[in-house]
Design a protein around this motif. Structure first.
Motif, PDB file in Angstrom:
ATOM      1  N   ARG A   1       0.846  -1.193   0.000  1.00  0.00           N
ATOM      2  CA  ARG A   1       0.000   0.000   0.000  1.00  0.00           C
ATOM      3  C   ARG A   1       0.876   1.236   0.000  1.00  0.00           C
ATOM      4  N   GLY A   2       0.540   2.160  -0.862  1.00  0.00           N
ATOM      5  CA  GLY A   2       1.273   3.412  -0.940  1.00  0.00           C
ATOM      6  C   GLY A   2       0.455   4.542  -0.363  1.00  0.00           C
ATOM      7  N   GLY A   3       0.527   5.689  -0.995  1.00  0.00           N
ATOM      8  CA  GLY A   3      -0.197   6.862  -0.550  1.00  0.00           C
ATOM      9  C   GLY A   3      -1.697   6.652  -0.616  1.00  0.00           C
ATOM     10  N   MET A   4      -2.383   7.024   0.433  1.00  0.00           N
ATOM     11  CA  MET A   4      -3.820   6.754   0.490  1.00  0.00           C
ATOM     12  C   MET A   4      -4.614   7.563  -0.523  1.00  0.00           C
ATOM     13  N   PHE A   5      -4.041   8.611  -1.091  1.00  0.00           N
ATOM     14  CA  PHE A   5      -4.745   9.408  -2.084  1.00  0.00           C
ATOM     15  C   PHE A   5      -4.395   9.009  -3.511  1.00  0.00           C
ATOM     16  N   SER A   6      -3.436   8.132  -3.682  1.00  0.00           N
ATOM     17  CA  SER A   6      -2.974   7.735  -5.001  1.00  0.00           C
ATOM     18  C   SER A   6      -3.802   6.559  -5.520  1.00  0.00           C
ATOM     19  N   LEU A   7      -4.130   6.579  -6.796  1.00  0.00           N
ATOM     20  CA  LEU A   7      -5.068   5.621  -7.380  1.00  0.00           C
ATOM     21  C   LEU A   7      -4.636   4.164  -7.314  1.00  0.00           C
ATOM     22  N   GLU A   8      -3.347   3.893  -7.288  1.00  0.00           N
ATOM     23  CA  GLU A   8      -2.905   2.497  -7.360  1.00  0.00           C
ATOM     24  C   GLU A   8      -3.096   1.722  -6.068  1.00  0.00           C
ATOM     25  N   GLY A   9      -3.400   2.388  -4.964  1.00  0.00           N
ATOM     26  CA  GLY A   9      -3.505   1.730  -3.664  1.00  0.00           C
ATOM     27  C   GLY A   9      -4.475   0.567  -3.645  1.00  0.00           C
ATOM     28  N   VAL A  10      -5.613   0.710  -4.294  1.00  0.00           N
ATOM     29  CA  VAL A  10      -6.614  -0.364  -4.282  1.00  0.00           C
ATOM     30  C   VAL A  10      -6.182  -1.571  -5.107  1.00  0.00           C
ATOM     31  N   GLU A  11      -5.145  -1.417  -5.898  1.00  0.00           N
ATOM     32  CA  GLU A  11      -4.622  -2.521  -6.704  1.00  0.00           C
ATOM     33  C   GLU A  11      -3.618  -3.368  -5.925  1.00  0.00           C
ATOM     34  N   GLY A  12      -3.321  -2.983  -4.683  1.00  0.00           N
ATOM     35  CA  GLY A  12      -2.323  -3.702  -3.896  1.00  0.00           C
ATOM     36  C   GLY A  12      -0.906  -3.401  -4.329  1.00  0.00           C
ATOM     37  N   LYS A  13      -0.736  -2.297  -5.029  1.00  0.00           N
ATOM     38  CA  LYS A  13       0.573  -1.867  -5.532  1.00  0.00           C
ATOM     39  C   LYS A  13       0.830  -0.437  -5.081  1.00  0.00           C
ATOM     40  N   ARG A  14       2.085  -0.028  -5.196  1.00  0.00           N
ATOM     41  CA  ARG A  14       2.404   1.380  -4.955  1.00  0.00           C
ATOM     42  C   ARG A  14       3.533   1.791  -5.873  1.00  0.00           C
ATOM     43  N   PHE A  15       3.439   3.032  -6.333  1.00  0.00           N
ATOM     44  CA  PHE A  15       4.512   3.585  -7.135  1.00  0.00           C
ATOM     45  C   PHE A  15       5.655   3.968  -6.215  1.00  0.00           C
ATOM     46  N   LEU A  16       6.858   3.851  -6.718  1.00  0.00           N
ATOM     47  CA  LEU A  16       8.064   4.111  -5.954  1.00  0.00           C
ATOM     48  C   LEU A  16       9.035   4.883  -6.846  1.00  0.00           C
ATOM     49  N   THR A  17       9.670   5.890  -6.294  1.00  0.00           N
ATOM     50  CA  THR A  17      10.655   6.655  -7.054  1.00  0.00           C
ATOM     51  C   THR A  17      12.054   6.141  -6.744  1.00  0.00           C
ATOM     52  N   ARG A  18      12.729   5.750  -7.797  1.00  0.00           N
ATOM     53  CA  ARG A  18      14.150   5.430  -7.724  1.00  0.00           C
ATOM     54  C   ARG A  18      14.850   6.572  -8.466  1.00  0.00           C
ATOM     55  N   SER A  19      16.126   6.694  -8.318  1.00  0.00           N
ATOM     56  CA  SER A  19      16.800   7.780  -9.031  1.00  0.00           C
ATOM     57  C   SER A  19      18.246   7.413  -9.306  1.00  0.00           C
TER      58      SER A  19
END
Length: 123
Positions: A87-105
């Motif tokens: 789970r990622g940010g609660m306002f981000s759309l991907e949360g309900v998919e069981g995924k979260r976006f992550l920034t690498r650099s």
């Protein structure tokens, strides 16, 4: 000219799924408040973009923004948006998919930084 923001194949697949479910999207790299410093995915127009936001580029044809104050810390790096389970940010759309976006650099090379500075000077 090096791209400022890229996405992994996994992130692009998730973006495609989210576009199918929600329509046009937008990203904003969070500044570290409620949801840490995660890349946040919203329906296009749900977050008001202002004069203080910098368009870094597009991933999966989706615009990716960052507040200019945070951009000052990240401007020497290329952001690579990935996706992981959880789970990622609660306002981000991907949360309900069981995924979260992550920034690498990764830090831009000296030559890439020079290209960016030349491009910025001509704009």
């Amino acid at each position: 000219m090096p791209e400022r923001v890229l996405a992994t194949d996994a992130a692009l697949a998730l973006i495609t799924l989210l576009k199918e479910k929600h329509g046009p999207l937008m990203f904003h790299q969070s500044g570290g408040c409620c949801d840490g410093s995660s890349p946040m995915c919203y329906p296009a127009g749900d977050l008001i973009i202002g004069d203080q936001d910098v368009l870094l580029g597009h991933i999966g044809d989706v615009p990716f923004y960052m507040h200019k104050n945070q951009y000052e810390y990240w401007k020497h790096t290329q952001l690579i948006i990935d996706v992981v389970d959880g789970r990622g940010g609660m306002f981000s759309l991907e949360g309900v998919e069981g995924k979260r976006f992550l920034t690498r650099s990764r830090a831009f090379t000296a030559a890439e930084n020079e290209q960016i500075q030349q491009q910025t000077a001509t704009n």
